[in-house]
Every structure is written in C-alpha cells, then in structure tokens.
Design a protein around this motif. Sequence first.
Motif, PDB file in Angstrom:
ATOM      1  N   VAL A  49      15.989  40.961 -63.580  1.00  0.00           N
ATOM      2  CA  VAL A  49      15.676  40.716 -64.985  1.00  0.00           C
ATOM      3  C   VAL A  49      14.196  40.972 -65.238  1.00  0.00           C
ATOM      4  N   ARG A  50      13.343  40.455 -64.357  1.00  0.00           N
ATOM      5  CA  ARG A  50      11.894  40.652 -64.512  1.00  0.00           C
ATOM      6  C   ARG A  50      11.521  42.131 -64.417  1.00  0.00           C
ATOM      7  N   LEU A  51      12.167  42.846 -63.516  1.00  0.00           N
ATOM      8  CA  LEU A  51      11.884  44.279 -63.365  1.00  0.00           C
ATOM      9  C   LEU A  51      12.196  45.024 -64.665  1.00  0.00           C
ATOM     10  N   ALA A  52      13.284  44.625 -65.319  1.00  0.00           N
ATOM     11  CA  ALA A  52      13.698  45.296 -66.552  1.00  0.00           C
ATOM     12  C   ALA A  52      12.951  44.785 -67.785  1.00  0.00           C
ATOM     13  N   SER A  58       6.523  41.901 -62.796  1.00  0.00           N
ATOM     14  CA  SER A  58       7.100  42.607 -61.644  1.00  0.00           C
ATOM     15  C   SER A  58       6.111  43.615 -61.077  1.00  0.00           C
ATOM     16  N   ASP A  59       5.318  44.252 -61.912  1.00  0.00           N
ATOM     17  CA  ASP A  59       4.317  45.191 -61.401  1.00  0.00           C
ATOM     18  C   ASP A  59       3.244  44.471 -60.583  1.00  0.00           C
ATOM     19  N   ARG A  60       2.815  43.297 -61.042  1.00  0.00           N
ATOM     20  CA  ARG A  60       1.828  42.510 -60.270  1.00  0.00           C
ATOM     21  C   ARG A  60       2.416  42.084 -58.935  1.00  0.00           C
ATOM     22  N   LYS A  64       0.973  43.179 -55.326  1.00  0.00           N
ATOM     23  CA  LYS A  64       0.517  42.202 -54.324  1.00  0.00           C
ATOM     24  C   LYS A  64       1.245  42.399 -52.993  1.00  0.00           C
ATOM     25  N   LEU A  65       2.533  42.637 -53.057  1.00  0.00           N
ATOM     26  CA  LEU A  65       3.289  42.875 -51.823  1.00  0.00           C
ATOM     27  C   LEU A  65       2.863  44.181 -51.167  1.00  0.00           C
ATOM     28  N   THR A  66       2.555  45.194 -51.952  1.00  0.00           N
ATOM     29  CA  THR A  66       2.068  46.464 -51.413  1.00  0.00           C
ATOM     30  C   THR A  66       0.732  46.264 -50.718  1.00  0.00           C
ATOM     31  N   GLU A  67      -0.169  45.546 -51.352  1.00  0.00           N
ATOM     32  CA  GLU A  67      -1.481  45.283 -50.744  1.00  0.00           C
ATOM     33  C   GLU A  67      -1.338  44.524 -49.434  1.00  0.00           C
ATOM     34  N   ALA A  68      -0.460  43.526 -49.405  1.00  0.00           N
ATOM     35  CA  ALA A  68      -0.231  42.769 -48.163  1.00  0.00           C
ATOM     36  C   ALA A  68       0.358  43.676 -47.085  1.00  0.00           C
ATOM     37  N   ALA A  69       1.322  44.517 -47.474  1.00  0.00           N
ATOM     38  CA  ALA A  69       1.925  45.430 -46.500  1.00  0.00           C
ATOM     39  C   ALA A  69       0.892  46.411 -45.967  1.00  0.00           C
ATOM     40  N   ARG A 109       8.525  52.449 -61.241  1.00  0.00           N
ATOM     41  CA  ARG A 109       8.049  51.118 -60.906  1.00  0.00           C
ATOM     42  C   ARG A 109       7.904  50.847 -59.418  1.00  0.00           C
ATOM     43  N   VAL A 110       8.709  51.497 -58.580  1.00  0.00           N
ATOM     44  CA  VAL A 110       8.730  51.178 -57.145  1.00  0.00           C
ATOM     45  C   VAL A 110       8.147  52.314 -56.300  1.00  0.00           C
ATOM     46  N   LYS A 111       8.527  53.521 -56.595  1.00  0.00           N
ATOM     47  CA  LYS A 111       8.140  54.682 -55.796  1.00  0.00           C
ATOM     48  C   LYS A 111       6.634  54.803 -55.577  1.00  0.00           C
TER      49      LYS A 111
END
Length: 180
Positions: A49-52, A58-60, A64-69, A109-111
Amino acid sequence: PRIGAEELEFLHRTARRLYERTDKALFGWFNGSIFEQSQFLCGWDEFMVRLAADAPFSDRLLEKLTEAALADLGLYLQAVGPYLEAVGFGDDFGSQGGLQISPAMFRERVKPHLARIYAAAHAGSKAKVFLHSCGSVVELIEDFIEIGVNVLNPVQTSAAGMEPEGLKRRFGGQMAFWGG
C-alpha cells in the motif's frame, strides 16, 4: 553497517582458506534484500500500500535499506571479494502467476536502488552477481541484465512464463540460469 569486525575477520579467514585449498568456485551469500526487507519491516500488505500510495515513505525506506546494504557490502567485499566467483543477493519479485508489482513500478521505484547495489558488487570484486528471485519474473529479466545480474535463480518452471527453453532462447547469451 551491521557486519562486525569479528564476523568480517572470520569470513576473510574462511574464504581465503577455501580459496587456497580447493579447486571449487566460491559463492558468497550476501542477500542485500531491500524489497523483501521492506515487506518484513512494514508487513507485506502495508508495504505494498505504501509503495503505491505513499511514495515519500517507501522511497525513504528503500533508500535507507540501500545505504545499509551498500555499507555492509563494501565491508563484506573487502573481506571476501578477492576469493569469490559469485556473490548472492535475494529479493523475491514474482508470484506463481506474475509479478508482485508492475514492471513500471519496479523500474521507477526499486530498480535504481538495486542498480547501485549490484554496481557496487561488480566494482568491489570480480564476482558474478547472482540474484535469487522466486516466481514469474520473466518480465523483469531484461531489467536484471541491464543492472548487472549475471545469474538468475531459480527457474521456477511452474510459474507463468518461466519455461527453461523460452528463457534460454530469449536470454541465454546474456545471463546464466541456475537451478529450478
């Protein structure tokens, strides 16, 4: 970063020992899931739901998860990168009948986040990028190739569009398919 010095030292010693004492290729499982991790953190329904409907949230979260990874991946590859033939990532984008989100939403949003992670893997090692993504992901394979995925796992032959012969015919020269 969530990987500590003690774990990194253990991984380094183990990878070096295996590299020097075996003729087998070494595969390092990193995971680096940002899509699934978002689902786990928010709950599957809530994240979708948040993604849509709530792009700023969802972008934040994905950022954040990308930065941690990326932080952990840098440390991980410093420890084991010279010894790996493949580094594994996992994010399930498919279901039995198709994708969990539209190809357009994935691309927007993800790619971009995954592209940064996989580019860091290629820059930090000679390892091939291995992606585990269950289900029917045929509509994203060209995107996966574009962002640096070298190996896709699994070929879930019971999922729509994932017939091995068709995948080999369309993508066989661009990507390896591992397992089923």
